[in-house]
Design an enzyme around this catalytic site. Structure first.
Site, short mmCIF file in Angstrom:
data_model
loop_
_atom_site.label_atom_id
_atom_site.label_comp_id
_atom_site.label_asym_id
_atom_site.label_seq_id
_atom_site.Cartn_x
_atom_site.Cartn_y
_atom_site.Cartn_z
N ARG A 177 5.61 3.12 -42.48
CA ARG A 177 6.85 3.72 -43.03
C ARG A 177 8.03 2.76 -42.52
O ARG A 177 8.96 2.64 -43.40
CB ARG A 177 6.80 5.18 -42.84
CG ARG A 177 5.90 5.99 -43.35
CD ARG A 177 6.10 7.52 -43.20
NE ARG A 177 7.32 7.95 -43.95
CZ ARG A 177 7.82 9.11 -43.85
NH1 ARG A 177 7.32 10.08 -43.16
NH2 ARG A 177 9.01 9.76 -44.69
N CYS A 233 13.72 10.00 -37.94
CA CYS A 233 12.47 10.13 -38.47
C CYS A 233 12.48 10.24 -39.90
O CYS A 233 13.55 9.75 -40.48
CB CYS A 233 11.57 11.26 -37.85
SG CYS A 233 12.24 12.85 -38.10
#
Length: 277
Positions: A177, A233
């Protein structure tokens, strides 16, 4: 008290004390955000179920991110519903690497609760120790706690953008990611330009326990981190986990609550891909 852990044996003893801690079960996963059924099937005796999506997050538009902080009055009302009073000690746990528990730890610590601890190893460690579980739902007497958020450092979206120029902004998501190879949830793939990669899952050992503080510090030093530190995050949940780990490493990181879910919903914000900041 900072980022403190409590072992299953210590928690078991404290539950038999004259003033036991308030125990919160934050059963939450990305693929199963509602943990009520799992909680009712078996939880630590006296633990109260906390809904991360409903009680530890607000509900703004996409540009606020997937888990913005709730209104302070709503959070205080929720904490009173958990039976929390001023001066109570709190223990938080979950069954998914302490991600949900860390969100509760961060929010309660930020709100001025002085003694909040994570259960070391989570529910799996409690079970492994042969300690009992309780079925059904525990309904506490409503508490009267007063909460005052603002004790821990945070970053706005603009502060997160500016931080790499004077310190370190850490992206704690999975590598694929961060590199922009895949993005299963948010509108864009990649990372905030200048952000370093430090996956928070690597702060745990194979049993889901946090590494010692010196080992955690070594991970940060290997990146050449200097100056103020911030973390983000996907939606601000696992970043709270990283704050807990980094505090154990002797740092005082700021949390970018909006995280990538906020950043990627602003088309005017630049996006970096690849393994480099």
């Amino acid at each position: 008290m900072g980022a403190e852990l409590i072992t299953p044996a210590e928690l078991s003893r404290s539950l038999r004390s004259e003033r036991p801690p308030v125990v919160l079960d934050i059963r939450w996963r990305l693929d199963a955000p509602d943990g009520r059924d799992a909680y009712r099937a078996g939880h630590i005796p006296g633990a109260v179920y906390v809904s991360l999506d409903d009680e530890l997050a607000g509900h703004g538009g996409p540009t606020a991110g997937r888990h913005p902080l709730p209104d302070p009055a709503d959070f205080e009302a929720a904490a009173r519903g958990w039976g929390l009073n001023d001066g109570d000690a709190v223990v938080v746990y979950d069954d998914w690497q302490s991600f949900g528990a860390a969100r509760a730890w961060w929010m309660l610590t930020d709100a001025g609760v002085a003694d909040v601890r994570l259960l070391e190893g989570g529910l799996a460690a409690w079970r492994s120790a042969g300690l009992p579980l309780e079925a059904g739902a525990f309904e506490p007497r409503r508490g009267t706690v007063t909460l005052h958020p603002g004790h821990l450092p945070q970053l706005t979206i603009d502060e997160a953008a500016a931080l790499p120029a004077r310190g370190a902004l850490l992206d704690v998501r999975a590598g694929e990611r961060y590199r922009g190879e895949t993005e299963p949830i948010d509108p864009q793939a990649g990372h905030i330009p200048g952000a370093l990669h430090l996956p928070t899952t690597e702060s745990l050992d194979a049993d889901g326990r946090f590494l010692p503080g010196d080992a955690l510090r070594a991970r940060v030093e290997a990146l050449g981190v200097d100056g103020p530190v911030g973390v983000y995050c996907g939606s601000g949940v696992s970043a709270a986990h990283a704050v807990f780990a980094l505090q154990r490493a002797g740092l005082d990181p700021a949390l970018y609550v909006g995280s990538w879910s906020q950043w990627s919903n602003h088309p005017d914000r630049p996006v970096a891909t690849g393994a480099q900041p």
